[in-house]
Design a protein around this motif. Structure first.
Motif, PDB file in Angstrom:
ATOM      1  N   GLY A  67      -5.194   6.326   5.289  1.00  0.00           N
ATOM      2  CA  GLY A  67      -5.714   5.029   4.987  1.00  0.00           C
ATOM      3  C   GLY A  67      -5.846   4.157   6.138  1.00  0.00           C
ATOM      4  N   ASP A 127      -7.169   4.144  -0.918  1.00  0.00           N
ATOM      5  CA  ASP A 127      -6.864   3.390  -0.181  1.00  0.00           C
ATOM      6  C   ASP A 127      -7.832   2.114   0.052  1.00  0.00           C
ATOM      7  OD1 ASP A 127      -4.972   2.518   2.310  1.00  0.00           O
ATOM      8  OD2 ASP A 127      -7.155   2.550   3.199  1.00  0.00           O
ATOM      9  N   MET A 161       0.496   3.844  -3.127  1.00  0.00           N
ATOM     10  CA  MET A 161       0.227   5.090  -2.778  1.00  0.00           C
ATOM     11  C   MET A 161       1.167   6.308  -2.916  1.00  0.00           C
ATOM     12  SD  MET A 161      -3.080   4.934  -1.975  1.00  0.00           S
ATOM     13  CE  MET A 161      -3.684   5.939  -0.616  1.00  0.00           C
ATOM     14  N   ARG A 204      -7.399  -2.030  -1.167  1.00  0.00           N
ATOM     15  CA  ARG A 204      -7.475  -2.816  -0.143  1.00  0.00           C
ATOM     16  C   ARG A 204      -8.846  -3.634  -0.648  1.00  0.00           C
ATOM     17  NH1 ARG A 204      -5.652  -1.876   5.196  1.00  0.00           N
ATOM     18  NH2 ARG A 204      -4.513   0.057   5.183  1.00  0.00           N
ATOM     19  N   PHE A 222      -0.664   6.377   3.415  1.00  0.00           N
ATOM     20  CA  PHE A 222      -0.893   4.988   4.140  1.00  0.00           C
ATOM     21  C   PHE A 222      -1.412   5.277   5.653  1.00  0.00           C
ATOM     22  CE2 PHE A 222       0.949   1.879   7.483  1.00  0.00           C
ATOM     23  CZ  PHE A 222       0.115   1.008   6.739  1.00  0.00           C
ATOM     24  N   LEU A 268       1.005  -1.275  -0.159  1.00  0.00           N
ATOM     25  CA  LEU A 268      -0.057  -0.065   0.085  1.00  0.00           C
ATOM     26  C   LEU A 268       0.967   1.347   0.165  1.00  0.00           C
ATOM     27  CD1 LEU A 268      -2.616  -1.279   2.528  1.00  0.00           C
ATOM     28  CD2 LEU A 268      -3.198  -0.580  -0.141  1.00  0.00           C
ATOM     29  N   ASN A 312      -7.373  10.330  -1.114  1.00  0.00           N
ATOM     30  CA  ASN A 312      -6.516   9.428  -0.436  1.00  0.00           C
ATOM     31  C   ASN A 312      -7.530   8.284   0.192  1.00  0.00           C
ATOM     32  OD1 ASN A 312      -3.794   9.692   1.572  1.00  0.00           O
ATOM     33  ND2 ASN A 312      -5.181   7.928   1.764  1.00  0.00           N
TER      34      ASN A 312
END
Length: 153
Positions: A50, A126, A19, A130, A47, A15, A122
């Motif tokens: 998120g 995220d 990102m 996921r 991150f 991630l 963002n």
């Protein structure tokens, strides 16, 4: 047998990398260039936002509150990394000295507003990553995050 901690670390690093890469693309489009350190700085900032959004205490807040908290996360990381990269190591990656409301040329109010407005993006990215890569809950549409921000929901 692979431990739970290893799986989470692997997911977290994926991630951060994705990102950070997205941030580098956006910065490249905005400024016309970027620096490899933004992979780490942008990735870790995104991150953390998120990761916070995964907790009910954060995700149940109003979007403007999430944006404010996310902006503070970004500003702290941007300031600390700016002091290290730009002032101590003299890499001269960015300099906000000529922009109103700056602190040591590393953070400033106009960019804080931009970070505030990027937090819903963002959160969506995220959640989407996921969902797509790790089978987690399907995200709401991106426009929903911005409706929640501007309609104060």
């Amino acid at each position: 047998m692979i431990s739970y901690k290893y799986i989470n670390l692997k997911k977290d690093l994926i991630l951060i990398f994705i990102m950070g890469s997205i941030y580098m693309i956006l910065e490249g489009l905005w400024h016309g260039w970027t620096h490899i350190s933004m992979l780490v700085v942008g990735g870790i900032s995104a991150f953390f936002i998120g990761k916070l959004n995964e907790g009910h205490g954060f995700s149940n807040r109003r979007m403007w509150e999430q944006c404010l908290i996310g902006t503070l996360i970004i500003l702290v990381l941007e300031f600390v990394s700016g002091v290290i990269l730009n002032i101590w190591l003299q890499f001269e990656i960015w300099d906000y000295s000529n922009i109103w409301g700056n602190i040591l040329g590393q953070i400033c109010i106009p960019y804080a507003v931009i970070w505030f407005l990027l937090v819903p993006f963002n959160i969506y990215v995220d959640d989407y990553l996921r969902y797509k890569f790790f089978g987690e809950k399907k995200p709401e549409k991106l426009i929903t995050n911005y409706k929640r921000l501007f309609l104060y929901k």
